[in-house]
Design a protein around this motif. Structure first.
Motif, PDB file in Angstrom:
ATOM      1  N   LEU B  40       0.841  -1.200   0.000  1.00  0.00           N
ATOM      2  CA  LEU B  40       0.000   0.000   0.000  1.00  0.00           C
ATOM      3  C   LEU B  40       0.876   1.249   0.000  1.00  0.00           C
ATOM      4  CD1 LEU B  40      -3.062   0.212   0.028  1.00  0.00           C
ATOM      5  CD2 LEU B  40      -2.950   0.637   2.469  1.00  0.00           C
ATOM      6  N   PHE B  43       2.415   1.833  -3.338  1.00  0.00           N
ATOM      7  CA  PHE B  43       1.369   2.361  -4.184  1.00  0.00           C
ATOM      8  C   PHE B  43       1.204   3.862  -3.967  1.00  0.00           C
ATOM      9  CE2 PHE B  43      -3.351   3.004  -4.543  1.00  0.00           C
ATOM     10  CZ  PHE B  43      -3.409   2.918  -5.920  1.00  0.00           C
ATOM     11  N   GLN B  44       1.159   4.248  -2.697  1.00  0.00           N
ATOM     12  CA  GLN B  44       0.986   5.677  -2.414  1.00  0.00           C
ATOM     13  C   GLN B  44       2.218   6.466  -2.846  1.00  0.00           C
ATOM     14  OE1 GLN B  44      -0.098   5.351   1.823  1.00  0.00           O
ATOM     15  NE2 GLN B  44      -1.941   6.462   1.250  1.00  0.00           N
ATOM     16  N   VAL B  47       2.415   7.668  -6.288  1.00  0.00           N
ATOM     17  CA  VAL B  47       1.630   8.875  -6.565  1.00  0.00           C
ATOM     18  C   VAL B  47       2.391  10.117  -6.106  1.00  0.00           C
ATOM     19  CG1 VAL B  47      -0.555  10.021  -6.193  1.00  0.00           C
ATOM     20  CG2 VAL B  47      -0.462   7.554  -6.343  1.00  0.00           C
ATOM     21  N   LEU B  80       1.196  20.209  -2.129  1.00  0.00           N
ATOM     22  CA  LEU B  80       0.073  19.287  -2.024  1.00  0.00           C
ATOM     23  C   LEU B  80       0.551  17.953  -1.491  1.00  0.00           C
ATOM     24  CD1 LEU B  80      -1.866  19.878  -5.354  1.00  0.00           C
ATOM     25  CD2 LEU B  80      -2.348  20.826  -3.099  1.00  0.00           C
ATOM     26  N   ILE B  81       1.695  17.503  -2.035  1.00  0.00           N
ATOM     27  CA  ILE B  81       2.105  16.153  -1.722  1.00  0.00           C
ATOM     28  C   ILE B  81       2.597  16.046  -0.294  1.00  0.00           C
ATOM     29  CG2 ILE B  81       4.514  15.622  -2.240  1.00  0.00           C
ATOM     30  CD1 ILE B  81       1.310  14.157  -3.698  1.00  0.00           C
ATOM     31  N   THR B  83       1.052  17.277   2.160  1.00  0.00           N
ATOM     32  CA  THR B  83      -0.183  16.885   2.850  1.00  0.00           C
ATOM     33  C   THR B  83      -0.475  15.412   2.634  1.00  0.00           C
ATOM     34  OG1 THR B  83      -0.919  19.036   2.096  1.00  0.00           O
ATOM     35  CG2 THR B  83      -2.519  17.687   3.269  1.00  0.00           C
ATOM     36  N   ALA B  84      -0.292  14.984   1.355  1.00  0.00           N
ATOM     37  CA  ALA B  84      -0.618  13.596   1.049  1.00  0.00           C
ATOM     38  C   ALA B  84       0.307  12.651   1.802  1.00  0.00           C
ATOM     39  CB  ALA B  84      -0.529  13.355  -0.443  1.00  0.00           C
ATOM     40  N   VAL B  87      -0.973  12.228   5.209  1.00  0.00           N
ATOM     41  CA  VAL B  87      -2.098  11.295   5.178  1.00  0.00           C
ATOM     42  C   VAL B  87      -1.586   9.862   5.088  1.00  0.00           C
ATOM     43  CG1 VAL B  87      -4.056  10.495   3.811  1.00  0.00           C
ATOM     44  CG2 VAL B  87      -3.731  12.929   4.182  1.00  0.00           C
ATOM     45  N   ALA B  90      -0.287   8.651   8.389  1.00  0.00           N
ATOM     46  CA  ALA B  90      -1.398   8.357   9.294  1.00  0.00           C
ATOM     47  C   ALA B  90      -2.013   7.017   8.936  1.00  0.00           C
ATOM     48  CB  ALA B  90      -2.444   9.457   9.202  1.00  0.00           C
ATOM     49  N   THR B  91      -2.206   6.794   7.629  1.00  0.00           N
ATOM     50  CA  THR B  91      -2.813   5.531   7.209  1.00  0.00           C
ATOM     51  C   THR B  91      -1.940   4.352   7.617  1.00  0.00           C
ATOM     52  OG1 THR B  91      -3.594   6.738   5.286  1.00  0.00           O
ATOM     53  CG2 THR B  91      -3.850   4.353   5.246  1.00  0.00           C
ATOM     54  N   LEU B  94      -2.003   3.754  11.374  1.00  0.00           N
ATOM     55  CA  LEU B  94      -3.279   3.165  11.779  1.00  0.00           C
ATOM     56  C   LEU B  94      -3.340   1.703  11.347  1.00  0.00           C
ATOM     57  CD1 LEU B  94      -6.069   3.437  12.966  1.00  0.00           C
ATOM     58  CD2 LEU B  94      -6.879   4.300  10.803  1.00  0.00           C
ATOM     59  N   GLY B  95      -2.880   1.450  10.103  1.00  0.00           N
ATOM     60  CA  GLY B  95      -2.885   0.080   9.610  1.00  0.00           C
ATOM     61  C   GLY B  95      -2.027  -0.809  10.475  1.00  0.00           C
TER      62      GLY B  95
ATOM     63  N   PHE C 135      -8.416  19.486  -3.895  1.00  0.00           N
ATOM     64  CA  PHE C 135      -7.422  18.823  -3.049  1.00  0.00           C
ATOM     65  C   PHE C 135      -7.850  18.864  -1.597  1.00  0.00           C
ATOM     66  CE2 PHE C 135      -3.457  17.788  -1.036  1.00  0.00           C
ATOM     67  CZ  PHE C 135      -2.986  16.791  -1.873  1.00  0.00           C
ATOM     68  N   LEU C 146      -9.966   7.906   7.712  1.00  0.00           N
ATOM     69  CA  LEU C 146      -9.140   7.393   8.814  1.00  0.00           C
ATOM     70  C   LEU C 146      -9.963   7.263  10.086  1.00  0.00           C
ATOM     71  CD1 LEU C 146      -5.880   9.377   8.093  1.00  0.00           C
ATOM     72  CD2 LEU C 146      -6.115   6.901   8.116  1.00  0.00           C
TER      73      LEU C 146
END
Lengths: 492, 131, 501
Positions: B40, B43-44, B47, B80-81, B83-84, B87, B90-91, B94-95, C135, C146
């Motif tokens: 995962l 994959f991220q 991007v 932008l990235i 921020t991504a 995220v 965080a994912t 959490l995972g 965005f 989440l």
């Protein structure tokens, strides 16, 4: 009181009655009083409206806007008055009967029973007075739902199964076909309001009319055209007052009433008469009459035999409408009333036998007429009405149908009418014969012998029998109303 | 030799796409939950790369205003990235914490084993009802 | 009032700030009041915004004084104002409903965390809805996602309810893939247009001559639709959804089932209609046909799967897949009535599903299970709960005088107007399937008596009954008088079809 308020009262009285029934549920005598008063008040309100409508007025009441551009609207017209008169009038008698029956058989959940009855009557009034297809559809569906607890009243496995059939067929046809037809009508014409001469007249022709007619006729499952009739015999598991008022009068008549309403005020008689794709209805309904009558011959359970008789009699109304002459439509409308009085009498008698003797099969009825002369006398009158013999109301409707059929040279119809009369005679008269002229079986235990049913039941069934005969002699008002619908009589 | 110009010219996209597909493949094919998360992440990340290279302007410099330069890279995708990426972190965390809890509850982090345990459980409860 | 001008941002900020407050306070009781208060304030703000949009038209709110396209702009028109109402009504009622189920299903040490994460999820959903920047939408999407993963797993400790962990993990994997697809889509659009603001994007795309000529934009749209399809559990991307709704605590199922997927649908509407201008798009590409087929399949697969379920939560989850099918169907038809049907169904379905999940949650609270067998005799034992379930169930079926009927009316009208006769018939017949799965439950509850060894139970406490009946009555009321919802949906649909300018 203004006619508009009377219309509102028609919906509200049964609802208020329902509330009163729930509140007084713990005291059966007061509760039954509430039912009777409500039924009386409803009938009185219909009677108040009657002269107004017969005077040529059509009071209209907007209830509320349901969606932008579509509102629920009530309008009292001659056709609606016929149905409202029958349903509300017979509710009084049926309530008296229910009291005797429910107490005599010690049924459970009586408050729920009377409540659902009141709600059903409210939606019947909505159907009768609906002034557009949306309103008709809404109350039609509500009627299906509020009668479901009545059909499944006993809560047994058998009742559950019957309830499934009942709800399944009625909802599937109305949602799957009728709603589609209504939406198509709306898209084609941009209107859902019932109009003299039909909404679709001049806006649709050819095959589309035939398709719409199919969607409407099979969308109205309550008219029990074959092959979507199975819910009606299934519904016979209900207590007899339910079968009597709802499945001989209110619910099934809501079906054929909608058929007449849609043929006359949505399609227009002329549109259909000139359309080649609408002829099938005549044959389907004629076939239903003959097949259902034949099936009735072989039923030993009394209520089932009556149910199949109802299916065939309902198709009389549909067929008379499908002849598409004004005079036959008059016959159809009159038959809504005539059959109601006759069939409710027959069901009352069936329930009376069950209450007094606990017998449900025809083969058990040998000689019962001697013990229950009033019941079986009334049964005989009801039978005459089904066959269409004088001096009962059934004769008048059949007469009009015959005249209409002859006028339009529909000899097939004449054949079907006479054939089915013979069939009706042969599935009903043997019961009367058996009851009066065969020797009763020997009584094993003299202590458990029975006599006539409880008094409220006897009062109810003799009065409907009397009405069946009275309607033969005093047919002025209903015939006038029916002629007003078809334009045979114009009130200046 | 003629190399079609979409090969070198779109080099950064090819890298992103290959990374992305590798990541997706790992997510789908691996039964180990941690490896799934690694896939995962891959994959991220593809991007992220895609966004970052997108902002690059040929001959441009870092987007800091200065009289000497007139061509800058586009800073917006980079911002932008960021921020991504947050995220993504965080994912992942959490995972991973879910994986820790799953191990505590099932004593395994293999998806196949978990499915087996669950189907056994279902069988057992069905039998209890039957008897 | 100064605050009134800042309602668009306050809509998000209030729950967002309340969340850390909850972590600081850490007292389960106070935290509950904070969460409830924040939810109701959000509802109040949403109604205020709705009234202002109705009176004065769309609101533009510039964040921090940086005007668009440089800054982030919040933009509220009828469509998202309506969505805000949906989310906040459910949020407000769930915050009250949740009290007892949360105490029962979530370990005491984590109750304050539940409220914290719930507030985060709420602000994520609200943020996604108000913002006019794509965005920004992604960021809020991930905030909501989440916190949803967390909410689903929050009731599980050690071996108790361990399935929730797996459900949450699977949702996390698929949700992340969906979210990442969404970002790829945004990136591609940004490459082609250089814009992130929705209206800017729309204008540039129009300048470029629409989607037909630009491969980049076509690919972008495909990524966006697949990504959002995953988020909204559109068939065949729905695999995460049934388990996620089934294993999560009752109040979480209510909240997520009623709101989360709707917001993903909202995003798809924005993408298709506002950004890409559906009229062009549907005329030049096959996206609408593809969506139409998926929607019809979702209707049937969802309903047919629901019929066979014995766990009520899973049954309702499958039913939701079918309902998303109806909503997407309206989107794919793309005329005014059908789109209005989609919009009004988002609202109606939120009410209906909310009420149904609340009723099932109440059963779970009392009986400790939500399987069909354990429903036996509940018609007598929990009369009010089962009456609410029956009423909401009728609304789901789409009986007249309930909200479901209105949705069906609009949708089928739109479909017939577009000439898709067969699809109209399919809609009506698939809606009949709902009768099977709802009736199955009603029969068990009313016609079978409770097993002899079962503990007698009663209706749940008032704090659960009132929200449940609140939603049920709304689900009936908006079927009797759909003047308001119908008008709003029609206007919103018209606005969307006009390109949202």
């Amino acid at each position: 009181m203004s006619p508009e308020n009377l219309l509102l009262l028609l919906l509200l009285i049964p609802l208020i009655g329902g509330v009163a029934i729930v509140i007084t549920g713990r005291i059966p005598n007061v509760r039954e009083g509430a039912t009777l008063i409500t039924a009386g008040a409803l009938f009185w309100t219909v009677l108040q409206l009657l002269p107004i409508v017969m005077g040529g007025a059509q009071p209209e009441l907007h209830l509320w806007k349901m969606m932008p551009g579509l509102s629920l609207t009530l309008k009292a017209d001659a056709l609606g008055m016929v149905f409202a008169l029958v349903a509300s009038g017979l509710w009084i008698i049926n309530s008296i009967y229910s009291i005797g029956y429910m107490r005599g058989n010690k049924e459970k959940n009586q408050t729920r029973f009377y409540l659902c009855f009141a709600l059903a009557l409210s939606s019947v009034m909505g159907i009768a007075m609906a002034s557009n297809l949306l309103t008709l559809f809404v109350f039609y569906e509500v009627l299906t739902l509020v009668t479901f607890p009545l059909v499944t009243h006993h809560g047994t496995e058998k009742a559950k199964k019957a309830g499934r059939t009942y709800l399944g067929i009625l909802l599937a046809t109305s949602v799957g076909l009728q709603l589609l037809a209504i939406l198509l009508t709306w898209i084609i014409t941009g209107s859902l309001d019932f109009t003299e001469g039909g909404i679709l007249a001049g806006k649709a022709d050819g095959v589309i009319v035939g398709i719409l007619l199919f969607l409407y006729m099979y969308g109205i499952g309550k008219a029990a055209l074959m092959p979507i009739h199975r819910w009606l015999p299934a519904a016979m598991v209900a207590p007899t007052p339910v079968s009597a008022l709802l499945h001989a009068v209110a619910v099934v008549k809501a079906g054929v009433f909608s058929v007449v309403r849609i043929v006359v005020h949505v399609f227009g008689i002329d549109l259909l008469a000139n359309n080649a794709y609408s002829e099938w209805l005549l044959y389907v309904s004629g076939g239903t009459i003959l097949i259902a009558s034949t099936i009735a011959l072989f039923q030993d359970n009394l209520k089932r035999r009556l149910a199949y008789s109802t299916i065939s009699q309902l198709s009389y109304v549909v067929m008379a409408t499908a002849i598409l002459t004004p005079i036959s439509v008059v016959g159809a409308i009159f038959h809504i009333m005539a059959h109601a009085f006759g069939k409710i009498t027959l069901f009352f008698a069936a329930g009376s036998i069950y209450t007094a003797a606990h017998k449900t099969e025809i083969s058990q009825l040998d000689g019962i007429g001697r013990k229950m002369p009033w019941t079986m006398g009334a049964f005989a009158v009801g039978s005459l009405c089904m066959v269409g013999l004088p001096p009962t109301a059934g004769f008048i409707s059949k007469w009009h149908m015959l005249v209409g059929a002859l006028q339009s040279d529909q000899l097939v119809v004449v054949a079907i009418l006479s054939g089915s009369s013979l069939l009706a005679a042969s599935y009903l008269f043997p019961i009367v014969f058996r009851a009066f002229f065969k020797a009763p079986p020997p009584v094993e235990d003299p202590h458990h012998d029975h006599g006539e049913a409880p008094l409220p039941i006897v009062i109810a069934l003799t009065s409907t029998a009397a009405l069946t005969i009275a309607l033969f002699f005093f047919h002025e008002i209903p015939l006038t109303l029916a002629k007003m619908v078809t334009g045979l009589m114009v009130i200046p | 030799m003629n190399i079609p110009d979409y090969l070198p010219g779109l080099f950064n996209y090819w890298v992103s796409v290959i990374l992305m597909m590798t990541g997706l493949y790992v997510v789908i094919s691996r039964s180990n939950l941690v490896k799934k998360l690694v896939g995962l992440n891959l994959f991220q990340t593809s991007v992220f790369l895609f966004y970052i290279t997108m902002g690059k302007v040929q001959g441009g410099t870092a987007p800091i205003l200065d009289a000497k330069f007139s061509v800058y890279s586009n800073p917006v995708p980079h911002v932008l990235i960021l921020t991504a990426i947050v995220v993504g972190i965080a994912t992942t965390s959490l995972g991973l914490s879910l994986v820790v809890r799953i191990r505590r509850a099932y004593d395994t982090i293999e998806e196949e084993d978990i499915s087996e345990i669950e189907s056994l459980e279902r069988l057992k409860s069905a039998q209890e009802k039957g008897s | 009032m100064i605050a009134a001008n800042h309602y668009p941002i306050l809509q998000v900020i209030v729950p967002l700030m309340a969340a850390p407050l909850c972590v600081i306070v850490r007292n389960n009781i106070i935290v509950r009041y904070v969460a409830t208060l924040a939810s109701w304030i959000a509802l109040f703000i949403a109604t205020q915004l709705m009234m202002r949009v109705m009176d004065d038209g769309p609101i533009r709110y510039v964040l921090g004084g940086w005007a668009a396209p440089l800054g982030i702009e919040y933009r509220i028109d009828l469509l998202n104002a309506f969505l805000l109402i949906i989310i906040t009504i459910i949020g407000a009622l769930v915050s009250i409903y949740g009290r007892f189920p949360v105490e029962k299903e979530i370990p005491e040490s984590r109750v304050y965390l539940y409220y914290t994460v719930y507030l985060l999820a709420l602000s994520g959903l609200l943020g996604m809805t108000v913002t006019g920047d794509m965005f920004n939408q992604f960021v809020y999407l991930e905030v909501a996602a989440l916190s949803s993963y967390t909410l689903i797993a929050i009731g599980s400790s050690y071996r108790i309810n361990r399935k929730a962990l797996v459900a949450s993990f699977r949702y996390l994997v698929l949700g992340t893939i969906g979210g990442t697809f969404f970002v790829i889509g945004i990136g591609l659009i940004y490459m082609a247009t250089g814009a992130l603001n929705l209206l800017d994007m729309a204008a540039r795309i129009q300048e470029l001559g629409g989607v037909a000529d630009s491969r980049t934009l076509q690919v972008a749209l495909a990524f966006l639709i697949v990504g959002l399809g995953l988020k909204m559990a559109l068939f065949p991307l729905h695999l995460w959804q049934p388990e996620a709704y089934t294993q999560s605590p009752s109040s979480v199922s209510v909240f997520l089932a009623a709101t989360a997927t709707k917001v993903a649908v909202y995003l798809m509407m924005r993408v298709l209609f506002t950004v890409f201008g559906s009229v062009d798009l549907f005329a030049t590409t096959m996206f609408d046909e593809a969506l139409l087929i998926l929607a019809v399949m979702a209707m049937f697969v969802g309903s047919l799967s629901a019929i066979w379920q014995v766990n009520l939560k899973r049954l309702l989850a499958y039913s939701s897949i079918a309902q998303i099918g109806y909503i997407i169907l309206g989107v794919s038809i793309g005329n005014k009535m059908a789109l209005a049907g989609s919009i009004v169904h988002m609202f109606n379905h939120a009410l209906i599903k909310g009420a149904l999940f609340m009723a099932v949650g109440a059963v779970f609270y009392r009986v400790g299970s939500s399987t069909l067998d354990d429903m036996r005799g509940l018609g007598k034992q929990m009369p009010l709960t089962m009456a609410a379930f029956t009423t909401a169930g009728l609304s789901l079926i789409g009986v007249p005088l309930t909200a479901g009927f209105i949705s069906k009316w609009y949708l089928v009208t739109g479909v017939l107007q577009s000439g898709h006769w067969l699809v109209a018939i399919l809609i009506l017949f698939s809606s009949l399937l709902a009768i099977f799965y709802i009736w199955k439950i009603i029969e068990v509850a009313y016609f079978q008596s409770a097993p002899a060894d079962a503990q007698p139970v009663s209706d749940p406490p008032l704090s659960m009954l009132l929200p449940m009946w609140g939603l049920t009555l709304l689900a009936v009321y908006f079927g009797i008088d759909a003047e308001t919802t119908g008008l709003i949906s029609q206007m919103a649909a018209e606005y969307l079809l006009g390109g949202g300018q």
